[in-house]
Design a protein around this motif. Sequence first.
Motif, PDB file in Angstrom:
ATOM      1  N   ASP A  52      45.808  52.490  -4.385  1.00 19.84           N
ATOM      2  CA  ASP A  52      44.525  51.785  -4.163  1.00 19.84           C
ATOM      3  C   ASP A  52      44.642  50.777  -3.019  1.00 19.84           C
ATOM      4  N   LEU A  53      45.805  50.146  -2.978  1.00 19.26           N
ATOM      5  CA  LEU A  53      46.000  49.151  -1.904  1.00 19.26           C
ATOM      6  C   LEU A  53      46.137  49.851  -0.556  1.00 19.26           C
ATOM      7  N   ARG A  54      46.781  50.996  -0.572  1.00 12.94           N
ATOM      8  CA  ARG A  54      46.917  51.748   0.684  1.00 12.94           C
ATOM      9  C   ARG A  54      45.536  52.175   1.190  1.00 12.94           C
ATOM     10  N   LYS A  55      44.718  52.574   0.220  1.00 13.83           N
ATOM     11  CA  LYS A  55      43.353  52.992   0.567  1.00 13.83           C
ATOM     12  C   LYS A  55      42.596  51.821   1.206  1.00 13.83           C
ATOM     13  N   ARG A  56      42.803  50.671   0.603  1.00 14.61           N
ATOM     14  CA  ARG A  56      42.108  49.470   1.110  1.00 14.61           C
ATOM     15  C   ARG A  56      42.624  49.080   2.502  1.00 14.61           C
TER      16      ARG A  56
END
Length: 651
Positions: free
Chosen positions: A190-194
């Motif tokens: 999720d953080l990578r996506k962000r």
Amino acid sequence: MALFYVARYAGPEAAGAEAEADGRARALLERLRCRARERQLQKQPPQQEPSEPAEAAQTAQAAGKRRRRPRRTRRRKSGGAPGSPHAPPCKRRKADDEDEDAGAESSEEAPAGNSVGAEAAGSPEGQGGPPPEEASGPPAHALVLGGFGRSKAPKVQAFLPAWLAEPSCVGKSVTEGLVPIDDIPEVHPDLRKRLRAQGISSYFPVQAAVIPALLESTANGFLVSRGGYRPSDLCVSAPTGSGKTLAFVIPVVQALLRRAVCQVRALVVLPTKELAQQVSKVFSVYTDATPLRVALVTGQKSLAKEQESLVQDTADGFRCLADIVVATPGRLVDHVEQTPGFSLQHLRFLVIDEADRVIDSMHQAWLPRVVAAAFPSEGSRDPFALLQRTQPRAVTAASVCCPQMPLQKLLFSATLTQNPEKLQQLGLYRPRLFSTGSVHGGLRDPDVDVAGDLGGKYTFPAGLTHRYVPCSLRLKPLVVLHLILEMNLSRVLCFTNSRENSHRLFLLVQAFGGVRVADFSSRYGPGARKLILKRFQQGKIQLLISTDATARGIDVQGVQLVVNYDAPQYLRTYVHRVGRTARAGKSGQAFTLLLEVQERRFVRMLREGGVPRLERHDAPSELLQPLVPRYQEALSQLERAVREEQRQKAA
Ligand SMILES: Nc1ncnc2c1ncn2[C@@H]1O[C@H](COP(=O)(O)OP(=O)(O)OP(=O)(O)O)[C@@H](O)[C@H]1O
């Protein structure tokens, strides 16, 4: 842990106390020698009478020596110590001279034969001087304390603790050695996506080094660190604009993603309100769509309003409302002391950004108060709790039987001090340093200008060009106007050394016209300052004239030029000011206006500070001339404006 090796040495020869101590030491040495001589005399067989007439002179000399010996013994018996005022002055001087050699040589290297040679050569020692055996150094069995020779005192070398002397090296350039986001799979999807949504496809070198290191210490969750051991504290020293903020935001957010109960688990301390606000915004981007809550406590709002964002008073007691608190030191202490239910006892990360600046404000003693709030006092500790938190001290079987709830300190700065004395105030636990710079500079305080302080201390962004403009005090405003109009830049940041200078320059440029200008300093309240920065970010202000209030950490995209209208006094100030441009791998320019008297020192300071290339940029008078009529008009308007302001202030 002892951080220092304190070398003891005689120091430079000096009068006064040191010379007195030196004299006492020499007297002691002389006494030792006398005893040695006496002992040797006692052992010596009786002297043979000379038989050859040719030896007459030697006989007379020997007789003289024999005559003196009992005299010396008598003196000792009568209590007159050798080297005392009663001893013949020439004798004492002789002893002094011998001591020089004695200090340089070991006792084995001072055979009596040397002195014999001297006597035969007709040295002063030969004429009524001590016998050969007397001239020898102290006997082998005598332990000579200290070196009393007049050899030059050795320079005490800085001794850095291993963690400072051997840092984990981080790439300097943010355009090289980038690590694609997917190459660090430990980061939550999720953080990578962000990150991608923010236009970030690769990690900068400092992020690629620090993020995995921090995630490793939280691999088993944030409550217990790896192996049950307390994790190392981290110090990160990397250039301005190299992405240090995300280097702690990503791992902190990821570590807390799995939290069940809302408690203050991360505390980020920054030196200014504006900076705290900027960092809290970055946290908000990465905690958005997660249960994590971020609170900003800087004094921009009233204490009561901030308290409402931190704690809720319910029928069941206080309920914490923030997982991550971003704060300035003063306001943080206010909450620690005055906000009921505000607890730091679950704190997992204490991040100190712009750490060197925050260390400077340690006189406010905010850190001991925060640390005291994070560690429960002896009496209030629950002995049956599954997890304990005790102040780090010697590791014993008893201290490791209960898992410790870790508290990890993370320090970030572009100019992190290497002064162990200052760092020691932070009480770091087995610290680890990530640095882009070399540490050959050793123990140095960046704010102390030491003559001969060599070596590049800091790393500057690769895309930054450094120039200085020699000019007179009178022409300074004209040079600034010339630079801005000539370059036709849309975002320029100009630094002065005082808010009065900032404001006057602002009034002058405003009166000159043709430039969208504003000033930023403590003249304005937090609300007005926030608005000014916002307008500058939006490109509505072309030239922002500021005090050092915006010198640190402020991240405004697209600043093309930094002008030091007043030259910075310290290298550290220069590093941060010019670091507002050429951020995140972009290019930028820095101009410093210098009076003739400042030139030499400034050029030396930058050379020693590691500035790769400093160019001289002349502003020829024929280029300034066309601006003069308008400038004269602006000057008279400035006078009127200043008088008007003074009148309003008085009213
Ligand atoms: N991996 C990345 N890719 C692209 N841009 C990035 C990356 N990481 C950070 N940035 C951007 O780089 C800029 C500078 O980052 P940041 O403010 O964290 O620098 P800093 O090292 O803290 O600088 P300073 O020492 O001046 O505070 C920010 O605008 C940020 O969004």
